[in-house]
Write an enzyme that holds these catalytic residues in place. Structure first.
Site, PDB file in Angstrom:
ATOM      1  N   GLY A  11       0.804  -1.214   0.000  1.00 54.91           N
ATOM      2  CA  GLY A  11       0.000   0.000   0.000  1.00 54.91           C
ATOM      3  C   GLY A  11       0.837   1.263   0.000  1.00 54.91           C
ATOM      4  O   GLY A  11       0.421   2.302  -0.530  1.00 54.91           O
ATOM      5  N   ASN A  12       2.060   1.190   0.572  1.00 55.96           N
ATOM      6  CA  ASN A  12       2.928   2.360   0.625  1.00 55.96           C
ATOM      7  C   ASN A  12       3.399   2.790  -0.760  1.00 55.96           C
ATOM      8  O   ASN A  12       3.901   3.895  -0.932  1.00 55.96           O
ATOM      9  CB  ASN A  12       4.143   2.084   1.510  1.00 55.96           C
ATOM     10  CG  ASN A  12       5.021   0.972   0.952  1.00 55.96           C
ATOM     11  OD1 ASN A  12       4.580  -0.174   0.845  1.00 55.96           O
ATOM     12  ND2 ASN A  12       6.242   1.287   0.606  1.00 55.96           N
ATOM     13  N   LYS A 129     -10.700  -8.618   9.362  1.00 54.65           N
ATOM     14  CA  LYS A 129      -9.984  -7.597   8.596  1.00 54.65           C
ATOM     15  C   LYS A 129     -10.600  -6.222   8.831  1.00 54.65           C
ATOM     16  O   LYS A 129     -11.762  -5.974   8.488  1.00 54.65           O
ATOM     17  CB  LYS A 129     -10.046  -7.937   7.105  1.00 54.65           C
ATOM     18  CG  LYS A 129      -9.322  -6.951   6.202  1.00 54.65           C
ATOM     19  CD  LYS A 129      -7.828  -7.086   6.305  1.00 54.65           C
ATOM     20  CE  LYS A 129      -7.129  -6.236   5.256  1.00 54.65           C
ATOM     21  NZ  LYS A 129      -5.666  -6.314   5.370  1.00 54.65           N
ATOM     22  N   LYS A 213      -3.961  -9.354  -0.220  1.00 53.42           N
ATOM     23  CA  LYS A 213      -3.362  -9.136  -1.545  1.00 53.42           C
ATOM     24  C   LYS A 213      -2.153 -10.034  -1.790  1.00 53.42           C
ATOM     25  O   LYS A 213      -1.895 -10.427  -2.939  1.00 53.42           O
ATOM     26  CB  LYS A 213      -2.985  -7.675  -1.726  1.00 53.42           C
ATOM     27  CG  LYS A 213      -1.773  -7.255  -0.945  1.00 53.42           C
ATOM     28  CD  LYS A 213      -1.208  -5.934  -1.395  1.00 53.42           C
ATOM     29  CE  LYS A 213      -0.009  -5.551  -0.554  1.00 53.42           C
ATOM     30  NZ  LYS A 213       1.095  -6.539  -0.615  1.00 53.42           N
ATOM     31  N   LYS A 275       3.309 -12.169   4.188  1.00 54.49           N
ATOM     32  CA  LYS A 275       4.238 -12.142   3.064  1.00 54.49           C
ATOM     33  C   LYS A 275       5.074 -13.421   3.011  1.00 54.49           C
ATOM     34  O   LYS A 275       5.255 -14.020   1.942  1.00 54.49           O
ATOM     35  CB  LYS A 275       5.142 -10.908   3.145  1.00 54.49           C
ATOM     36  CG  LYS A 275       4.444  -9.616   2.812  1.00 54.49           C
ATOM     37  CD  LYS A 275       5.361  -8.424   2.916  1.00 54.49           C
ATOM     38  CE  LYS A 275       4.718  -7.172   2.338  1.00 54.49           C
ATOM     39  NZ  LYS A 275       3.332  -6.951   2.756  1.00 54.49           N
TER      40      LYS A 275
END
Length: 313
Positions: A11-12, A129, A213, A275
């Site tokens: 998102g960054n 979430k 994601k 991740k």
């Protein structure tokens, strides 16, 4: 050697934590992001891009609440599709501009992407979430009563809506994405984890959920038979003992080593955990695959070992 790479942007890469998310801020960040992607394209790699959309969906949900008496509010699956379109537009235009400046004639296309989830996924019974804006306890109870939302207190900062985060099972537009990739196109797909849909007797139907994601990214990487899956983040390398005097950066990890670190609690669920798990699923899903967790700015140095954490079988 040219490889097929899926890049999962954090998102960054689009809206930074301290920013409001204006059009100018987002496009400035996208332009910076695209410059780094051009470096990979110059090396001849086939590229698929996926991205987060948390801040953007949060803003849309807030607009829903503010304007609900004037304009009908849209459900979460529609908000995800909206941000796929707007962010896909930003990436396509800016990346195409930088490609042209670099003398590269490579088309870029964004695909509005649906991702199938299981209607019986346990996540639907246990929403976890956080999405959208913060509310007072009184406002949250009112939303729960009027809208049927699930609201929870978020780390002392206020109450927020929580939605299910089910496991991604299949990418509906996988053949379209493959065809574009085979035709030499850089493809932007499965933004925000994809639009969550379930299979019904009448066909596909959107549901109120948010797909992780990175998990959707590893599925996308599998579907396009990628050689490499890059999980781009704010840190250059994965660390163990993070924040302690004996903190250590990792240049490489095998699946076995990563599983041991997971068992030791080295990768928290709220930060590096998803991740690493997505990376492990990808590399164990086929032969001669590699996943890399690396900063966006140094992604083009990952193959030489100059940056990033390489994860292999």
């Amino acid at each position: 050697m040219a490889r097929t790479i899926v890049l999962a942007l954090g998102g960054n890469a689009i809206t930074k934590a301290q920013e409001k998310g204006t059009r100018e801020e987002q496009w400035s960040n996208v332009r910076s992001t695209c410059q780094h992607i051009v470096a990979l394209a110059k090396e001849g790699h086939r590229i698929v891009i996926t991205h987060g959309n948390g801040p953007q969906v949060g803003n849309l949900l807030r607009k829903n609440e503010i304007a609900k008496e004037v304009v009908p509010a849209m459900p979460l699956d529609v908000c995800v599709s909206n941000t796929q379109g707007s962010l896909g537009y930003a990436v396509c235009q800016n990346l195409s501009n930088y490609m042209a400046k670099a003398g590269l004639s490579i088309p870029v296309a964004a695909v509005v992407t649906q991702v199938v989830v299981d209607a019986n996924d346990p996540a639907f019974q246990n929403p976890t979430k956080f999405v959208g804006s913060f509310f007072s306890e009184t406002e949250a109870k009112q939303l729960m009563a009027e809208k049927g939302f699930t609201m929870k207190e978020d780390s002392g900062r206020g109450w927020r809506r929580v939605v299910p985060s089910p496991e991604p099972k299949a990418i509906v537009e996988k053949d379209v994405i493959r065809n574009l990739l085979d035709a030499g196109t850089i493809v932007v797909a499965a933004g925000g984890g994809g639009i969550p849909v379930v299979e019904t007797a009448d066909g596909l139907a959107g549901v109120e959920a948010v797909i992780d994601k990175d998990m959707a990214g590893q599925l996308l990487a599998n579907e396009v038979n990628a050689d490499s899956f890059f999980l781009l983040t704010e840190v250059e390398r994965v660390c163990i003992n993070f924040g302690r005097p004996d903190q250590k950066q990792l240049e490489k990890m095998t699946v076995e080593e990563a599983r041991k670190y997971q068992a030791d609690g080295q990768f928290p669920a709220g930060s590096m955990g998803p991740k690493v798990e997505a990376a492990l699923r990808f590399v164990t899903g086929g032969n001669d695959r590699q996943a890399v967790i690396v900063s966006l700015e140094k992604a083009n140095l990952a193959f030489t070992g100059e940056s990033g954490t390489m994860i292999t079988v």
